[in-house]
Design a protein around this motif. Structure first.
Motif, PDB file in Angstrom:
ATOM      1  N   THR A  26       0.833  -1.194   0.000  1.00  0.00           N
ATOM      2  CA  THR A  26       0.000   0.000   0.000  1.00  0.00           C
ATOM      3  C   THR A  26       0.871   1.247   0.000  1.00  0.00           C
ATOM      4  O   THR A  26       1.824   1.351   0.784  1.00  0.00           O
ATOM      5  N   VAL A  27       0.542   2.201  -0.855  1.00  0.00           N
ATOM      6  CA  VAL A  27       1.238   3.475  -0.896  1.00  0.00           C
ATOM      7  C   VAL A  27       0.914   4.230   0.399  1.00  0.00           C
ATOM      8  O   VAL A  27      -0.212   4.148   0.905  1.00  0.00           O
ATOM      9  N   VAL A  28       1.893   4.957   0.939  1.00  0.00           N
ATOM     10  CA  VAL A  28       1.659   5.719   2.166  1.00  0.00           C
ATOM     11  C   VAL A  28       0.432   6.609   1.992  1.00  0.00           C
ATOM     12  O   VAL A  28       0.171   7.140   0.902  1.00  0.00           O
ATOM     13  N   PHE A  29      -0.328   6.735   3.052  1.00  0.00           N
ATOM     14  CA  PHE A  29      -1.553   7.544   3.081  1.00  0.00           C
ATOM     15  C   PHE A  29      -2.578   7.115   2.025  1.00  0.00           C
ATOM     16  O   PHE A  29      -3.463   7.883   1.691  1.00  0.00           O
ATOM     17  N   TRP A  30      -2.434   5.913   1.509  1.00  0.00           N
ATOM     18  CA  TRP A  30      -3.337   5.399   0.468  1.00  0.00           C
ATOM     19  C   TRP A  30      -3.423   6.361  -0.716  1.00  0.00           C
ATOM     20  O   TRP A  30      -4.498   6.563  -1.300  1.00  0.00           O
ATOM     21  N   LEU A  31      -2.303   6.973  -1.067  1.00  0.00           N
ATOM     22  CA  LEU A  31      -2.282   7.935  -2.173  1.00  0.00           C
ATOM     23  C   LEU A  31      -2.532   7.226  -3.502  1.00  0.00           C
ATOM     24  O   LEU A  31      -1.961   6.163  -3.765  1.00  0.00           O
ATOM     25  N   ASP A  32      -3.370   7.801  -4.319  1.00  0.00           N
ATOM     26  CA  ASP A  32      -3.682   7.245  -5.644  1.00  0.00           C
ATOM     27  C   ASP A  32      -2.575   7.597  -6.628  1.00  0.00           C
ATOM     28  O   ASP A  32      -2.685   8.547  -7.395  1.00  0.00           O
ATOM     29  N   VAL A  33      -1.514   6.819  -6.591  1.00  0.00           N
ATOM     30  CA  VAL A  33      -0.357   7.050  -7.457  1.00  0.00           C
ATOM     31  C   VAL A  33      -0.525   6.331  -8.791  1.00  0.00           C
ATOM     32  O   VAL A  33      -0.190   6.863  -9.846  1.00  0.00           O
ATOM     33  N   PHE A  34      -1.065   5.116  -8.746  1.00  0.00           N
ATOM     34  CA  PHE A  34      -1.123   4.290  -9.951  1.00  0.00           C
ATOM     35  C   PHE A  34      -2.311   4.653 -10.845  1.00  0.00           C
ATOM     36  O   PHE A  34      -3.082   3.801 -11.267  1.00  0.00           O
ATOM     37  N   VAL A  35      -2.404   5.936 -11.121  1.00  0.00           N
ATOM     38  CA  VAL A  35      -3.396   6.440 -12.066  1.00  0.00           C
ATOM     39  C   VAL A  35      -2.712   6.876 -13.362  1.00  0.00           C
ATOM     40  O   VAL A  35      -3.383   7.260 -14.307  1.00  0.00           O
ATOM     41  N   ARG A  36      -1.414   6.796 -13.394  1.00  0.00           N
ATOM     42  CA  ARG A  36      -0.621   7.136 -14.576  1.00  0.00           C
ATOM     43  C   ARG A  36      -0.017   5.855 -15.155  1.00  0.00           C
ATOM     44  O   ARG A  36       0.535   5.032 -14.427  1.00  0.00           O
TER      45      ARG A  36
END
Length: 187
Positions: A22-32
């Motif tokens: 899980t990315v820290v703070f549940w950040l939506d990174v994998f949108v790119r």
């Protein structure tokens, strides 16, 4: 001194595990697409060069679910593979964010910097949460449950109507379609 096993841990080197990154703070990174590609290529590298057996996977916007084991007879250490996979993907994705274009560049880097400041193991940035919540798959029922859970994630989010339509998942492989990452099917 007797040590009790952690509730979530890779205690059995022969085991098959369900893990979540899980990315820290549940950040939506994998949108790119380029960040997703880093993750996909890293999985492929770990399969080919590190001894990872990937049985199922799904990459969501803020996390990834995997069913994994160490290849036999290579005697690969699953903890080391996970460490290397997370370390490499974190470094590469942060490089991609820094290089841009990324509309959320300053905000994302600030969040990763803040997370690192709360963790003595990191110097500049922390991308992934440290815990993987590894659960050994000991029964067929539990294995099937986790496999379904992984493949149903994109449906639960309303991204696709059928699990095999989602490109960043092994649901494609289990449906007889070619997937992005080679998997070892669960018997």
């Amino acid at each position: 001194m007797h040590l009790t096993p952690r509730p979530y841990g890779l205690n059995n080197p022969e085991g098959v595990y369900f893990v979540t990154f899980t990315v820290v703070f549940w950040l939506d990174v994998f949108v790119r697409a380029r960040y997703k590609e880093v993750f996909v290529q890293s999985l492929k590298y770990c399969i080919t060069h590190k001894g990872l057996s990937l049985h199922a996977w799904c990459l969501m916007s803020s996390h990834a679910h995997l069913i994994i084991s160490a290849q036999r007879p290579k005697k690969a250490n699953l903890s080391d593979i996970i460490r290397d996979l997370k370390k490499f993907t974190a470094a590469q994705i942060i490089k991609e964010i820094e290089a841009g274009p990324e509309s959320r560049q300053e905000w994302l880097l600030d969040k990763f910097r803040f997370a690192a400041g709360k963790n003595s193991r990191n110097t500049q940035y922390q991308f992934w949460q440290q815990n993987n919540h590894a659960e050994e798959l000991l029964t067929n029922n539990f294995t099937y449950q986790k496999l379904q859970y992984i493949h149903q994630n994109p449906l639960q989010e309303g991204w696709v109507e059928e699990a095999y339509h989602y490109l960043y998942s092994s649901a494609r492989d289990y449906s007889g379609l070619p997937g992005l990452v080679p998997i070892t099917f669960i018997d």
